[in-house]
Motif scaffolding. Structure first.
Motif, PDB file in Angstrom:
ATOM      1  N   GLN A  73      56.985  -3.284 -43.222  1.00 40.70           N
ATOM      2  CA  GLN A  73      56.867  -4.422 -44.124  1.00 40.70           C
ATOM      3  C   GLN A  73      58.105  -4.585 -45.000  1.00 40.70           C
ATOM      4  N   GLN A  74      58.887  -3.520 -45.137  1.00 40.48           N
ATOM      5  CA  GLN A  74      60.104  -3.607 -45.933  1.00 40.48           C
ATOM      6  C   GLN A  74      61.242  -4.288 -45.161  1.00 40.48           C
ATOM      7  N   MET A  75      61.201  -4.172 -43.834  1.00 42.58           N
ATOM      8  CA  MET A  75      62.308  -4.695 -43.034  1.00 42.58           C
ATOM      9  C   MET A  75      62.013  -6.054 -42.411  1.00 42.58           C
ATOM     10  N   VAL A  76      60.730  -6.420 -42.320  1.00 41.55           N
ATOM     11  CA  VAL A  76      60.361  -7.583 -41.535  1.00 41.55           C
ATOM     12  C   VAL A  76      60.917  -8.888 -42.102  1.00 41.55           C
ATOM     13  N   GLY A  77      61.220  -8.921 -43.399  1.00 39.01           N
ATOM     14  CA  GLY A  77      61.751 -10.145 -43.994  1.00 39.01           C
ATOM     15  C   GLY A  77      63.194 -10.445 -43.649  1.00 39.01           C
ATOM     16  N   SER A  78      63.918  -9.464 -43.113  1.00 42.88           N
ATOM     17  CA  SER A  78      65.345  -9.651 -42.857  1.00 42.88           C
ATOM     18  C   SER A  78      65.631 -10.677 -41.772  1.00 42.88           C
ATOM     19  N   VAL A  79      64.841 -10.669 -40.709  1.00 37.77           N
ATOM     20  CA  VAL A  79      65.142 -11.526 -39.564  1.00 37.77           C
ATOM     21  C   VAL A  79      64.968 -13.007 -39.899  1.00 37.77           C
ATOM     22  N   PRO A  80      63.830 -13.426 -40.488  1.00 36.84           N
ATOM     23  CA  PRO A  80      63.733 -14.841 -40.869  1.00 36.84           C
ATOM     24  C   PRO A  80      64.767 -15.252 -41.907  1.00 36.84           C
ATOM     25  N   LEU A  81      65.171 -14.332 -42.773  1.00 34.17           N
ATOM     26  CA  LEU A  81      66.210 -14.643 -43.751  1.00 34.17           C
ATOM     27  C   LEU A  81      67.534 -14.905 -43.050  1.00 34.17           C
ATOM     28  N   LEU A  82      67.837 -14.128 -42.018  1.00 36.57           N
ATOM     29  CA  LEU A  82      69.059 -14.334 -41.231  1.00 36.57           C
ATOM     30  C   LEU A  82      69.002 -15.663 -40.504  1.00 36.57           C
ATOM     31  N   VAL A  83      67.859 -15.978 -39.895  1.00 36.28           N
ATOM     32  CA  VAL A  83      67.714 -17.237 -39.153  1.00 36.28           C
ATOM     33  C   VAL A  83      67.861 -18.433 -40.092  1.00 36.28           C
ATOM     34  N   GLU A  84      67.244 -18.327 -41.262  1.00 36.19           N
ATOM     35  CA  GLU A  84      67.361 -19.396 -42.260  1.00 36.19           C
ATOM     36  C   GLU A  84      68.825 -19.604 -42.658  1.00 36.19           C
ATOM     37  N   THR A  85      69.548 -18.515 -42.858  1.00 36.85           N
ATOM     38  CA  THR A  85      70.967 -18.590 -43.227  1.00 36.85           C
ATOM     39  C   THR A  85      71.789 -19.236 -42.124  1.00 36.85           C
TER      40      THR A  85
END
Length: 441
Positions: A73-85
């Motif tokens: 749960q600590q790492m799962v937010g990274s991928v959508p944040l990258l895609v959004e960027t």
């Protein structure tokens, strides 16, 4: 994981994917980073971040439930944040990127089913995942024949290096966290530095635990140490719920320290059993990345005196020291608040390598990504730490060398990287704090 489990998972995935696909997929807006929650069967739940049917499609296969949920749960937010960027600065190959998120539940069967859906139904070109080595073992068996590039942010078993050397993955495997051969070396050096001569081991019985055990034993013995239970290694069942017998065996023989290679949920039960039996008294506990979360000391609990049982325990975890780290932390703070957790930088870098490689290949396919991965990760091009800058240069026909948040992510021929390790400990108040860094030598 055992071959039987992989075979069983692969024999079920076609049926499983068709049954759960309609029921569990949820199409959301671009900014949605949630999951559909816990399922009661080993069928991966998915969330789709919709952007464009024409552009690059990637997936994430990470645990938001199961034994590794506290770290996943600590790492799962990274991928959508990258895609959004990436989508905010023009996307890849002229189109926005689409992300399909899957909760692998820290379960090889769910991971295999989820990977099958991503590869054959969603037809993604690349996937960030998985975290558990046993889940990645199941997933890569699906990814390779379907020519999907799988980049793990945290599967650290040395088994992947051995299989890559044999050509089993055909170039469709890489990871942004270093293999446990390096972490085991760093931890063995730490044990020797602290004067531990006699160490016992206890590990979770899967690719991660057994691979780490093998590497640590070899390294510690080369440094002159003794493995007390080498002839009777303690390897616990990942599905077990009671550990009294295993705990007694791991701490037998009066070792100076016990190396415990575990996952958080089962590991907390194991260590609690050891303390309740009194066998852990006076023995240094050495831990690894599989349990390094702020919640873990609380999971293990407190003694009758009100003190945290894990106070004084030490461990290692792949650290982050990349040129993109400061910018990543700043973006995380702006978008999500707080600071990114364990393996979040590695997950960001895995997603970054997928999009950059697709742009370098000028095609949105797994074959294209696999063919350009090492060039953008460890090539002789212009060093860039900003993903959008990298995409811009690639669109102009220039070559780049991506410098990540976790490190320089110089992926070698086996899909491996070398990194630094944070040394951490548990304080009197039950808080985990990093006290040193160590580089394997």
């Amino acid at each position: 994981m055992p071959k039987l489990s992989v075979s069983l998972a692969l024999s079920l995935v076609t049926i499983a994917s068709s049954l759960f696909m309609a029921a569990c997929e949820n199409t959301t807006t671009t900014n949605n980073t949630g999951t559909n929650g816990t399922t009661t069967t080993p069928e991966a739940s998915t969330t789709t971040t919709t952007s464009s049917a024409k552009g690059l499609k990637i997936g994430s296969l990470l645990p938001t439930t199961g034994d590794l949920a506290s770290i996943g749960q600590q790492m799962v937010g990274s991928v959508p944040l990258l895609v959004e960027t990436v989508n905010a600065c023009g996307g890849v190959n002229g189109e926005p990127v689409t992300l399909i998120e899957v909760d692998d539940q820290t379960d090889p069967k769910a991971g295999a089913a989820g990977m099958t859906k991503l590869a054959t139904v969603d037809k993604v070109a690349g996937v960030v995942g998985s975290f558990a080595s046993s889940v990645s073992t199941a997933a890569i068996s699906v990814a390779t024949p379907n020519k999907v590039m799988l980049i793990s942010p945290g599967s650290t078993s040395p088994v992947f290096t051995e299989k890559a050397q044999k050509g089993d993955f055909q170039g469709f495997w890489a990871r942004t966290a270093p293999p446990d051969t390096y972490q085991a070396l760093a931890l063995a050096q730490l044990a020797k530095k602290k004067g531990f001569q006699r160490v016992s081991t206890v590990v979770i019985n899967n690719d991660y635990g057994v691979g780490f055990e093998k590497a640590f034993v070899e390294t510690f013995e080369k440094l002159g140490g003794t493995i007390v239970n080498k002839d009777k290694p303690v390897r616990y069942d990942p599905k077990a719920q009671t550990f009294d017998t295993e705990a007694a065996a791991a701490f037998a023989g009066k070792p100076d320290a016990v190396l415990a290679v575990m996952y958080a949920e089962t590991g907390s039960l194991f260590l609690k059993a050891a303390y309740q039996q009194g066998v852990a008294k006076g023995v240094q506990i050495m831990l690894t990345d599989g349990v390094k979360s702020d919640a873990f000391p609380e999971q293990v609990g407190k003694g009758p005196d009100g003190k945290y049982l894990l106070t004084g325990a030490i461990g290692t975890v792949p650290g982050s020291d990349g040129k993109a780290l400061a910018a990543f932390k700043k973006l995380w703070q702006e978008k999500k608040g707080g600071t990114p957790g364990e393996y979040a930088p590695q997950a960001w870098d895995a997603a970054a390598l997928l999009v950059l490689s697709a742009q370098a290949a000028k095609e949105n396919t797994g074959v294209g990504i696999a063919g350009k991965l090492r060039e953008v990760a460890a090539g002789e091009g212009t060093e860039v730490s900003d993903v959008c800058e990298g995409l811009k240069l690639l669109k102009e026909g220039q070559k780049i060398n991506y410098q990540g948040a976790s490190g320089n992510v110089d992926v070698d021929a086996n899909g491996d990287v070398v990194g630094v390790y944070d040394v951490w400990t548990v304080g009197d108040e039950g808080k985990i704090k990093v006290i040193d860094k160590v580089s394997p030598q």
